[in-house]
Design a protein around this motif. Structure first.
Motif, PDB file in Angstrom:
ATOM      1  N   CYS A  41      16.989 -14.344 -45.556  1.00 59.29           N
ATOM      2  CA  CYS A  41      16.011 -13.771 -46.485  1.00 59.29           C
ATOM      3  C   CYS A  41      15.888 -14.634 -47.737  1.00 59.29           C
ATOM      4  N   GLN A  42      16.295 -15.906 -47.624  1.00 59.93           N
ATOM      5  CA  GLN A  42      16.284 -16.758 -48.804  1.00 59.93           C
ATOM      6  C   GLN A  42      15.526 -18.068 -48.638  1.00 59.93           C
ATOM      7  N   GLY A  73       8.745 -11.377 -53.239  1.00 56.56           N
ATOM      8  CA  GLY A  73      10.179 -11.384 -53.423  1.00 56.56           C
ATOM      9  C   GLY A  73      10.558 -11.517 -54.882  1.00 56.56           C
ATOM     10  N   LYS A  74      11.730 -12.093 -55.117  1.00 60.98           N
ATOM     11  CA  LYS A  74      12.249 -12.293 -56.471  1.00 60.98           C
ATOM     12  C   LYS A  74      12.710 -13.734 -56.604  1.00 60.98           C
ATOM     13  N   THR A  89      12.024 -20.968 -51.576  1.00 63.54           N
ATOM     14  CA  THR A  89      13.334 -20.336 -51.668  1.00 63.54           C
ATOM     15  C   THR A  89      13.274 -19.172 -52.653  1.00 63.54           C
ATOM     16  N   ARG A  91      14.680 -14.795 -53.174  1.00 63.42           N
ATOM     17  CA  ARG A  91      14.946 -13.552 -52.425  1.00 63.42           C
ATOM     18  C   ARG A  91      13.638 -13.076 -51.821  1.00 63.42           C
ATOM     19  N   CYS A  93      11.375 -10.690 -49.820  1.00 65.41           N
ATOM     20  CA  CYS A  93      11.357  -9.271 -49.444  1.00 65.41           C
ATOM     21  C   CYS A  93      10.363  -8.996 -48.322  1.00 65.41           C
TER      22      CYS A  93
END
Length: 99
Positions: A41-42, A73-74, A89, A91, A93
C-alpha cells in the motif's frame, strides 16, 4: 471471408485484442494500455501514461489512453517520472479507474 468495420473504436479495440492474443503479443504493446503495478500500500508504478492531471499529497490523477487513474492517500509523491513510466509512493488508500 473477413469483414472489417472501420471507424468504430470498439470494434477496432476488439480486433486489436484478438490480434494481440493470436500473435502472442502483450496487450500493453498492441493497445497502448496502461500497466499498473502495486507494491503493498506504499508504491505504485504506472507505465504508458499520457499526462499528470492533478498532483497533491492526498490525490494524484493520471491520464492514460483509455481512462484516468485516480490515486488517493496520504503523503503521496511522484518519486520519478519519464515519458512513459512513473513511480508514486506514500500511503495509498485507493486506486480507481475513471472514464
Amino acid at each position: 471471408m473477413w469483414h472489417f468495420y472501420m471507424g468504430r473504436d470498439l470494434d477496432n479495440e476488439k480486433f486489436k485484442e484478438k490480434l494481440a492474443s493470436a500473435a502472442s503479443m502483450p496487450k500493453d504493446v498492441v493497445l497502448g494500455a496502461a500497466v499498473v503495478t502495486i507494491v503493498g500500500c506504499q508504491e505504485v508504478c504506472i507505465e504508458n501514461y499520457r499526462g499528470i492531471i492533478e498532483y497533491t499529497d492526498v490525490l494524484i490523477r493520471v491520464q492514460t489512453k483509455g481512462c484516468q487513474i485516480r490515486l488517493q492517500g496520504k503523503n503521496l509523491q511522484i518519486e520519478y517520472y519519464t515519458n512513459d513510466e512513473m513511480k508514486i509512493t506514500g500511503r495509498i488508500c485507493s486506486l480507481e479507474y475513471c472514464k
